[in-house]
Design a protein around this motif. Structure first.
Motif, PDB file in Angstrom:
ATOM      1  N   VAL A 149     -32.502  -6.162  20.887  1.00  0.00           N
ATOM      2  CA  VAL A 149     -32.254  -5.148  19.857  1.00  0.00           C
ATOM      3  C   VAL A 149     -33.015  -3.902  20.281  1.00  0.00           C
ATOM      4  N   THR A 150     -32.305  -2.824  20.545  1.00  0.00           N
ATOM      5  CA  THR A 150     -32.929  -1.604  21.054  1.00  0.00           C
ATOM      6  C   THR A 150     -32.586  -0.420  20.152  1.00  0.00           C
ATOM      7  N   VAL A 151     -33.242   0.691  20.425  1.00  0.00           N
ATOM      8  CA  VAL A 151     -32.999   1.902  19.654  1.00  0.00           C
ATOM      9  C   VAL A 151     -33.050   3.091  20.611  1.00  0.00           C
ATOM     10  N   ALA A 152     -32.341   4.149  20.301  1.00  0.00           N
ATOM     11  CA  ALA A 152     -32.312   5.348  21.139  1.00  0.00           C
ATOM     12  C   ALA A 152     -33.472   6.273  20.789  1.00  0.00           C
ATOM     13  N   PRO A 153     -33.941   7.073  21.747  1.00  0.00           N
ATOM     14  CA  PRO A 153     -35.062   7.990  21.466  1.00  0.00           C
ATOM     15  C   PRO A 153     -34.761   8.977  20.350  1.00  0.00           C
ATOM     16  N   GLU A 154     -33.496   9.379  20.238  1.00  0.00           N
ATOM     17  CA  GLU A 154     -33.134  10.378  19.238  1.00  0.00           C
ATOM     18  C   GLU A 154     -32.829   9.789  17.869  1.00  0.00           C
ATOM     19  N   ALA A 155     -32.940   8.471  17.726  1.00  0.00           N
ATOM     20  CA  ALA A 155     -32.683   7.829  16.435  1.00  0.00           C
ATOM     21  C   ALA A 155     -33.724   8.251  15.401  1.00  0.00           C
ATOM     22  N   SER A 156     -33.326   8.287  14.152  1.00  0.00           N
ATOM     23  CA  SER A 156     -34.255   8.645  13.083  1.00  0.00           C
ATOM     24  C   SER A 156     -35.210   7.492  12.808  1.00  0.00           C
ATOM     25  N   LEU A 157     -36.322   7.798  12.166  1.00  0.00           N
ATOM     26  CA  LEU A 157     -37.287   6.757  11.822  1.00  0.00           C
ATOM     27  C   LEU A 157     -36.713   5.763  10.800  1.00  0.00           C
ATOM     28  N   PRO A 158     -35.957   6.209   9.787  1.00  0.00           N
ATOM     29  CA  PRO A 158     -35.333   5.225   8.904  1.00  0.00           C
ATOM     30  C   PRO A 158     -34.370   4.292   9.638  1.00  0.00           C
ATOM     31  N   ARG A 159     -33.659   4.821  10.619  1.00  0.00           N
ATOM     32  CA  ARG A 159     -32.748   3.978  11.408  1.00  0.00           C
ATOM     33  C   ARG A 159     -33.526   2.881  12.125  1.00  0.00           C
ATOM     34  N   ALA A 160     -34.654   3.246  12.745  1.00  0.00           N
ATOM     35  CA  ALA A 160     -35.481   2.254  13.445  1.00  0.00           C
ATOM     36  C   ALA A 160     -36.040   1.230  12.463  1.00  0.00           C
ATOM     37  N   ALA A 161     -36.481   1.694  11.303  1.00  0.00           N
ATOM     38  CA  ALA A 161     -37.039   0.784  10.297  1.00  0.00           C
ATOM     39  C   ALA A 161     -35.984  -0.205   9.816  1.00  0.00           C
ATOM     40  N   ARG A 162     -34.756   0.275   9.619  1.00  0.00           N
ATOM     41  CA  ARG A 162     -33.683  -0.617   9.170  1.00  0.00           C
ATOM     42  C   ARG A 162     -33.362  -1.669  10.232  1.00  0.00           C
ATOM     43  N   LEU A 163     -33.365  -1.269  11.499  1.00  0.00           N
ATOM     44  CA  LEU A 163     -33.107  -2.220  12.583  1.00  0.00           C
ATOM     45  C   LEU A 163     -34.167  -3.315  12.608  1.00  0.00           C
ATOM     46  N   MET A 164     -35.436  -2.912  12.469  1.00  0.00           N
ATOM     47  CA  MET A 164     -36.515  -3.891  12.465  1.00  0.00           C
ATOM     48  C   MET A 164     -36.371  -4.872  11.306  1.00  0.00           C
TER      49      MET A 164
END
Length: 223
Positions: free
Chosen positions: A98-113
């Motif tokens: 499960v990865t995330v892009a550098p330009e992703a928003s912080l809420p997007r990263a939090a939701r993925l986690m």
């Protein structure tokens, strides 16, 4: 609005501890212990992320160490027992990662986690190459922003934007991340939007909105 929202690239850790698919069990454990991390990305040549090995993956070896499973139990825990008998990162890892892009928003990263129940995410570019790691702790860094910075941003991007004719009558105070808006404004219909936009500023913990209509008498002390 002029302020760019914080992205994963703003808070991620760029020093990454990673292992190759051929790394053996003890090498992985040693890397985690040395760098005090709970998971490591598995990368191929060129840095492309192919999986992640976590403490949970490694602990399966201990869980099934002295426990012989019957055939039915083995079928139920096929993936776990396979990992328990493995020694290399390529066999132990959870894949795809499960990865995330550098330009992703912080809420997007939090939701993925939250959705995948992981504590950290490899940050990868468009080619899948690793560029950093973002953890839960990294996502909380925005709440360390100084109160003065938050007040300046709320005034510039919220108050001056919504109330250009009465912004001088609005006071912005920030204490421990909590924003208080007070004063008189002409357009009372915009007051709820002011509270909402102030709350959306990265690092704001809460908002208290005491804005009132210009010229409206203030309530007196209770009798």
């Amino acid at each position: 609005m002029t302020t760019r929202p914080f992205t994963v690239a703003d808070v991620m850790t760029t020093k990454v501890v990673a292992v190759l698919p051929g790394a053996d069990f003890k090498e992985i454990v040693a890397a985690m212990d040395r760098w005090k991390v709970t998971a490591v990305p598995v990368v191929e040549s060129g840095g492309r992320v192919v999986g992640v090995v976590s403490e949970a993956d490694l602990l399966l070896k201990e869980e099934f160490h002295d426990h012989r499973l019957g055939l039915v139990e083995q079928m139920r825990h096929l993936d776990a027992t396979a990992k328990a008998g493995s020694r290399r990162a390529g066999d132990l890892m959870t894949s795809p990662a499960v990865t995330v892009a550098p330009e992703a928003s912080l809420p997007r990263a939090a939701r993925l986690m939250a959705a995948h129940r992981v504590k950290r995410l490899p940050v990868v570019d468009a080619s899948g190459a690793i560029r950093g790691i973002v953890s839960r702790a990294d996502l909380l860094k925005v709440f360390l922003r100084p109160d003065d910075d938050l007040a300046a941003e709320v005034r510039r991007d919220v108050v001056e934007h919504l109330f250009p004719l009465s912004d001088r009558n609005v006071e912005v105070r920030v204490d421990a991340g909590v924003v208080t808006l007070s004063g008189e404004v002409r357009d009372t219909a915009l007051i709820p939007f002011a509270a909402r936009l102030a709350r959306a500023v990265e690092g704001v913990v809460d908002v208290r909105c005491d804005l009132t209509a210009r010229g409206r008498p203030q309530p007196g002390p209770p009798r």
